[in-house]
Design a protein around this motif. Structure first.
Motif, PDB file in Angstrom:
ATOM      1  N   MET B 517       0.822  -1.206   0.000  1.00 53.62           N
ATOM      2  CA  MET B 517       0.000   0.000   0.000  1.00 53.62           C
ATOM      3  C   MET B 517       0.858   1.259   0.000  1.00 53.62           C
ATOM      4  SD  MET B 517      -3.420  -0.681   2.150  1.00 53.62           S
ATOM      5  CE  MET B 517      -3.000  -1.853   3.402  1.00 53.62           C
ATOM      6  N   HIS B 519       3.809   1.566  -1.378  1.00 56.13           N
ATOM      7  CA  HIS B 519       4.301   1.749  -2.744  1.00 56.13           C
ATOM      8  C   HIS B 519       3.201   2.289  -3.640  1.00 56.13           C
ATOM      9  CE1 HIS B 519       8.340   0.243  -2.693  1.00 56.13           C
ATOM     10  NE2 HIS B 519       7.987  -0.885  -2.135  1.00 56.13           N
ATOM     11  N   LEU B 520       2.017   1.754  -3.444  1.00 53.95           N
ATOM     12  CA  LEU B 520       0.881   2.185  -4.252  1.00 53.95           C
ATOM     13  C   LEU B 520       0.626   3.671  -4.038  1.00 53.95           C
ATOM     14  CD1 LEU B 520      -1.584   1.551  -5.975  1.00 53.95           C
ATOM     15  CD2 LEU B 520      -2.780   0.881  -3.933  1.00 53.95           C
ATOM     16  N   LYS B 521       0.656   4.041  -2.808  1.00 56.66           N
ATOM     17  CA  LYS B 521       0.379   5.447  -2.509  1.00 56.66           C
ATOM     18  C   LYS B 521       1.449   6.347  -3.103  1.00 56.66           C
ATOM     19  CE  LYS B 521      -0.260   8.546   1.337  1.00 56.66           C
ATOM     20  NZ  LYS B 521      -0.543   8.660   2.738  1.00 56.66           N
ATOM     21  N   ALA B 522       2.712   5.908  -3.000  1.00 55.23           N
ATOM     22  CA  ALA B 522       3.794   6.712  -3.580  1.00 55.23           C
ATOM     23  C   ALA B 522       3.595   6.845  -5.085  1.00 55.23           C
ATOM     24  CB  ALA B 522       5.140   6.086  -3.268  1.00 55.23           C
ATOM     25  N   GLY B 523       3.179   5.735  -5.710  1.00 55.96           N
ATOM     26  CA  GLY B 523       2.975   5.778  -7.154  1.00 55.96           C
ATOM     27  C   GLY B 523       1.836   6.713  -7.540  1.00 55.96           C
ATOM     28  N   ILE B 524       0.762   6.644  -6.801  1.00 56.48           N
ATOM     29  CA  ILE B 524      -0.380   7.509  -7.119  1.00 56.48           C
ATOM     30  C   ILE B 524      -0.019   8.963  -6.853  1.00 56.48           C
ATOM     31  CG2 ILE B 524      -2.754   8.031  -6.551  1.00 56.48           C
ATOM     32  CD1 ILE B 524      -2.694   5.546  -8.012  1.00 56.48           C
ATOM     33  N   GLU B 525       0.762   9.186  -5.834  1.00 59.30           N
ATOM     34  CA  GLU B 525       1.189  10.564  -5.590  1.00 59.30           C
ATOM     35  C   GLU B 525       2.020  11.083  -6.742  1.00 59.30           C
ATOM     36  OE1 GLU B 525       3.133  10.430  -1.840  1.00 59.30           O
ATOM     37  OE2 GLU B 525       1.353  11.061  -0.758  1.00 59.30           O
ATOM     38  N   ASP B 526       2.842  10.205  -7.304  1.00 61.78           N
ATOM     39  CA  ASP B 526       3.614  10.630  -8.468  1.00 61.78           C
ATOM     40  C   ASP B 526       2.708  10.962  -9.628  1.00 61.78           C
ATOM     41  OD1 ASP B 526       6.312   8.380  -7.802  1.00 61.78           O
ATOM     42  OD2 ASP B 526       6.213  10.563  -7.586  1.00 61.78           O
ATOM     43  N   ILE B 527       1.662  10.182  -9.779  1.00 62.93           N
ATOM     44  CA  ILE B 527       0.751  10.450 -10.894  1.00 62.93           C
ATOM     45  C   ILE B 527       0.030  11.767 -10.670  1.00 62.93           C
ATOM     46  CG2 ILE B 527      -1.330   9.656 -12.038  1.00 62.93           C
ATOM     47  CD1 ILE B 527      -0.394   6.871 -11.756  1.00 62.93           C
ATOM     48  N   CYS B 528      -0.365  12.000  -9.422  1.00 61.38           N
ATOM     49  CA  CYS B 528      -1.087  13.238  -9.156  1.00 61.38           C
ATOM     50  C   CYS B 528      -0.183  14.443  -9.293  1.00 61.38           C
ATOM     51  CB  CYS B 528      -1.644  13.242  -7.728  1.00 61.38           C
ATOM     52  SG  CYS B 528      -3.112  12.278  -7.562  1.00 61.38           S
ATOM     53  N   ARG B 623       9.496   5.137  -1.999  1.00 57.61           N
ATOM     54  CA  ARG B 623      10.158   6.381  -2.380  1.00 57.61           C
ATOM     55  C   ARG B 623       9.677   7.496  -1.475  1.00 57.61           C
ATOM     56  NH1 ARG B 623      10.430  10.613  -6.225  1.00 57.61           N
ATOM     57  NH2 ARG B 623       8.181  10.751  -6.265  1.00 57.61           N
ATOM     58  N   ARG B 625       8.911  11.070  -0.239  1.00 54.86           N
ATOM     59  CA  ARG B 625       8.648  12.353  -0.853  1.00 54.86           C
ATOM     60  C   ARG B 625       9.427  13.454  -0.146  1.00 54.86           C
ATOM     61  NH1 ARG B 625       5.284  12.862  -5.411  1.00 54.86           N
ATOM     62  NH2 ARG B 625       3.841  14.270  -4.455  1.00 54.86           N
TER      63      ARG B 625
END
Lengths: 188, 793
Positions: B517, B519-528, B623, B625
């Motif tokens: 989760m 990692h998922l959140k970090a990835g979505i934050e990158d997308i946002c 990752r 932030r």
């Protein structure tokens, strides 16, 4: 780009109701959508998302990108984009319907679907092992990883089938604060 | 993550690991012994000193040919000792070595860095050296004067802070940081100064001879904060990016502002008839403040651009690139000082401007050199300042006055808290994402004082400040208090204010899912992406790309950031890693089958613990932030290794899927994807190869369309000889792989057992990716596929 960003995307109100995101947040997401869409195609392709450097270094990159392109689609339009991101709206303190995209149940289902690639509603041993393999360094020997995956499966599997269904998964993570972990405060 | 780790450490301290505990203790003993050995000569050196001449005439070489030990003065001496010749460099070197040894010891015992900031160690060493010097009654203790401090010791520290500052968060929070630093410093200085003046008026304390100006000056000195030490402690807790940036930005601008104020007040003090300061002078003071500050920044930007421009032409003499960087920064500092403009702000602005373009232009080795050398210089500077501080602690230049010192301490704490809450209350009204009370509490508590306030106190001119010793003592007390007591307690405070973790152990399931989760959140934050000040940054980016980059950056740069990522990562390391992975995989693949059968057995708690341990040590980090900064260390290299592994694995899985014609995780046959297949299998993707396959990788924020990867023939001739050479090198290991892989049961499971056996063949790919020409890839394929085909199953 500046002029286009000012125009609201069509169907904003309906999208806002459906996803639970505020119109202001949707406007910002729309700007972001247009920024990501480099060739101004009007929709996103997987390459657009993969071009993000931070995402490229994420171990789960393919799966996250895959969430935006369900069932083999090659394009994601803005409503799809917004719907996926709506899962990450902080649910606390905001009015949210039990079935809405940002409810804890649907957040969990989102995570479940990250594991369950073949979509059969069960996380098998192999799928668990695949995810583990993605998240772990290369020097871990396979047998250790297999042991870990087996143990994880056995801990959570209450029905004894050797796979995890959604209820098993939900029970396994009930102690974790899923809502906090899966919320991005920018989307409030 | 930490609780399981801690318990597993405890459980690990049983029999098998007793040896390592003993080893750690032995290390500590060794270090202590070494320290003693070093300390003794320095003590001996100091005690010898009064007997020797301190002349600076060159001494004569001892004559080895003559008779031994003639005692007459007229004769030739065989052995002569002339310590005075090398006294200063020798002592400085010994101090630096001593501090380095102390730092080694500090980091050997791994618990210490979490408990206290490194400044504590430096101060202790300084006090130790001071004690030695004092104890041996050194006749000429080392003295720091204005020119040494401002010309040699301060610039490296400032340069390092400016260079390693994370630019994006800084500019996003720029207005808040500016508001907080400038107004905070002013508020603190005037507040503390005026309060102390009020206290001094009270007759009973014996301080009435301190006038208003002296108190104001003292206030400005003591409000110089050095929160870098606090930042090091923050790494453990998940401090959010804005908070981190506020503290970091404050420390960056604080030095400059304090020095400016200091100089203004000294100038006022030097106007002898200070009773006649009129409002015009005060206005002039304000105006000077702004001129000095803004002028410094302007100077710095100009120098930054000039040096970035210079580095564009250095590709043939890359050895002078670090020199350019350092000399131009130093020059910006010095030339600003000529005009009495703030050199600190000039140097900071220069470093910030220069960094982006220089990093694109310089070679890999220069890049590394610049980073390391900067850290080294600033570390040495800080060490020396703390040694001076320690020396003057154990010295005779003190004056103790209970009232002044206690009230100083009190006012420092009170005024910092007041200024934080007042200023943040106002700025929160304008921020999209306001700071919480918790954040403000942390900021107000992290006001550690450091080297700069001590230096400014030490450099007060005695003729203007007859009670200089009092100021020095007060500054020392405040510094010691904040560094030791606040420095040690801020860690627990931050952790306490942070999320209260449950004490129960997480199960293996939970650990895996939590990490997923995150990692998922970090990835979505990158997308946002990041959302503040979008338009301004966008405009700057456009201007930058259109004009600045063309002028300042070398041509023939690979335009994609993924390729530059490969450049930055050490490819050699990847190959070594793959080779070691290949060796271990042969053992593991055979036992994979047996492991699956083991599933049905019960697992003992020890095995569960070891599993948990495996996970704890090997799961990839999410990752972060929030940036992480440490004055004494470069950021750890493990992230690079992780990044390499992830990228390598992704290439491998792409290659696998192309080979099988499988659907990729997001569905759809591979051939129609606009994804770069770095190695094309012979059969499956061939029809797709003819389509123009372009992949563009941009970084997060640029929206330029010119980053499309050119499919050109240009690099091809250059790379061809390279290709031939590499191919020959690699055919051999691939053939070797062949034999080893023959035994193992390579099933079609993606990314499992095939992973490591294939990685060596795969590993060679990154070296070729700079060209990215389709024809090139296909040619290489036909040669490579022959030996590799047995692996393709």
């Amino acid at each position: 780009m500046g002029a286009a960003a000012a125009r609201p995307p069509p169907g904003l109100g309906a999208l806002s109701d459906e996803t639970g995101l505020s119109p202001a947040a949707l406007m910002r997401l729309h700007e972001r959508f247009q920024a990501l869409d480099r060739d101004d195609k009007g929709h996103l392709s997987p390459a657009d998302l993969q071009a993000l450097e931070g995402l490229a270094l994420n171990p789960l990159c393919e799966r996250i990108v895959g969430a935006f392109f369900p069932a083999g689609a090659q394009r994601a339009d803005f409503p799809t984009f917004a719907r996926v991101l709506a899962h990450f709206r902080p649910a606390e303190g905001a009015p949210c319907e039990p079935g809405g995209p940002s409810s804890p149940g649907s957040k969990l289902r989102f995570v479940f679907e990250l594991y369950d690639l073949d979509g059969d509603g069960q996380i098998s041993y192999r799928e668990l092992l695949q995810v583990l393999r993605l998240m772990v360094g290369l020097e871990v020997p396979d047998e250790a990883l297999a042991a870990v995956a087996a143990r994880a499966l056995r801990e959570a599997d209450r029905s004894g089938r050797g796979t995890l269904c959604f209820e098993d998964f939900a029970k396994a993570v009930e102690r974790l604060d899923v809502d906090r972990r899966m919320s991005i405060w920018m989307l409030k | 993550m930490h609780p399981p780790n801690a318990t597993s450490v405890i459980e690990e301290s049983h029999a098998p690991d007793m040896g390592s505990l003993v080893l750690t203790r032995a290390n500590l003993l060794n270090w202590l012994l070494l320290l003693l050995i070093l300390v003794c000569p320095s003590a001996a050196v100091y005690s010898d000193e009064p007997n020797l001449s301190s002349s600076f005439l060159p001494h004569y070489e001892p004559d080895h040919g003559g008779a031994v030990g003639s005692s007459q003065d007229g004769r030739l001496h065989v052995f002569t000792v002339d310590y005075g010749y090398v006294q200063i460099p020798c002592e400085v070197t010994l101090w630096i070595l001593l501090a380095s040894l102390a730092k080694i010891g500090f980091h050997l015992y791994h618990r210490l860095p979490r408990l206290m900031p490194e400044s504590c160690v430096l101060i202790v060493i300084g006090a130790l050296v001071g004690a030695i010097i004092f104890g041996t009654d050194h006749k000429s203790p080392p003295v720091m004067n204005t020119s040494i401090y401002f010309l040699y010791l301060l610039p490296p520290i400032v340069l390092e802070e400016g260079y390693f500052m994370p630019t994006r968060p800084f500019f996003e929070n720029f207005v808040s940081i500016l508001w907080w630093s400038v107004l905070g410093s002013l508020l603190n200085s005037f507040g503390i100064g005026l309060s102390l003046y009020g206290v001094c008026q009270i007759e009973a304390f014996g301080l009435t001879d301190l006038n208003l100006l002296q108190n104001l000056l003292f206030g400005s000195m003591i409000s110089a904060v050095d929160p870098v030490a606090a930042l090091e402690v923050f790494e453990e807790a998940s401090v959010n990016e804005q908070l981190y940036m506020m503290i970091f930005g404050e420390s960056l601008l604080n030095d400059g502002i304090t020095v400016v104020l200091y100089n203004i007040f000294i100038a006022f003090t030097q106007m002898h008839r200070y009773e006649e300061i009129e409002s015009i002078d005060i206005l002039a003071g304000f105006a000077r403040f702004f001129v000095v500050g803004l002028g410094g920044v302007l100077f710095g930007i100009i120098f930054g651009f000039v040096s970035a421009f210079m580095t564009r032409f250095t590709h043939n003499i890359s050895a002078i690139e670090p020199l350019l960087v350092f000399m131009f920064s130093y020059l910006s500092y010095l030339s600003a000082e000529i005009l009495y403009i703030s050199g600190i702000l000039a140097m900071t602005a220069c470093a910030v401007t220069m960094k982006k373009y220089v990093e694109e232009n310089v070679s890999q080795n220069s890049y590394t050199t610049i980073k390391y050398f900067m850290k080294m210089l600033s570390s040495v500077s800080e060490t020396l300042i703390f040694v001076f501080m320690g020396v003057s602690t154990v010295g005779k230049n003190h004056e103790w006055n209970w009232a002044f010192i206690c009230f100083t301490l009190l006012f420092c704490l009170i005024w910092r808290a007041l200024s934080v809450f007042a200023l943040f209350y106002i700025s929160n009204k304008f921020r999209t994402y306001p700071f919480t009370v918790k954040d403000q509490l942390i900021i107000s508590y992290s006001g550690l004082r450091g080297a700069s306030s001590f230096s400014l106190a030490f450099l007060l001119p005695v003729n203007l400040f007859p009670r200089k010793n009092l100021f020095i003592t007060a500054t020392l007390v405040v510094t010691y208090f904040t560094v030791f007591i606040q420095g040690i307690t801020i860690g627990p405070l931050v952790r306490y204010l942070d999320v209260k973790k449950t004490n129960k152990k997480e199960s293996i399931n939970e650990e895996i899912h939590v990490r997923l989760m995150d990692h998922l959140k970090a990835g979505i934050e990158d997308i946002c992406g990041h959302w503040s000040h979008y338009q301004l940054r966008d405009k700057f980016k456009k201007f930058d790309n259109k004009y600045l980059k063309k002028i300042l950056i070398r041509e023939h740069q690979p335009k994609s950031s993924i390729v530059s990522l490969y450049k930055k990562l050490e490819i050699k390391l990847a190959i070594e890693m793959a080779e070691s992975g290949m060796i271990s995989s042969t053992a593991s693949t055979a036992s994979l089958q047996s492991c699956r059968n083991r599933r049905v057995h019960r697992l003992s708690p020890a095995e569960v613990e070891s599993m948990r341990d495996v996970l704890a040590h090997n799961l990839y980090q999410v990752r972060q932030r929030a940036p992480s900064y440490s004055r004494h260390n470069l950021p750890r290299d493990t992230n690079e290794k992780q990044a390499q592994e992830i990228l390598i694995r992704r290439q491998h899985s792409l290659r696998q899927s192309c080979r099988k014609g499988n659907s990729l995780p997001w569905g759809g046959p591979a051939s129609t994807m606009g994804v770069r297949c770095l190695s094309l299998p012979h059969g499956y993707c061939q029809p797709a190869r003819r389509k123009a396959r372009r992949v563009t990788f941009t970084d997060n924020y640029s929206s330029d369309s010119e980053s499309v990867f050119p499919v050109t023939f240009r690099p091809q001739p250059r790379l061809r000889p390279l290709e031939v050479k590499h191919r020959q090198e690699e055919l051999i290991p691939v053939a070797r792989l062949d034999r080893l892989a023959g035994q193992s049961n390579l099933s079609g499971r993606r990314g499992n057992s095939v992973n490591r056996v294939d990685t060596l063949a795969l590993m060679t790919k990154p070296r070729f990716t700079v060209g990215e020409v389709e024809e090139y890839e296909s040619e290489e394929e036909t040669e490579m596929m022959a030996p590799a085909r047995p692996l393709a199953r």
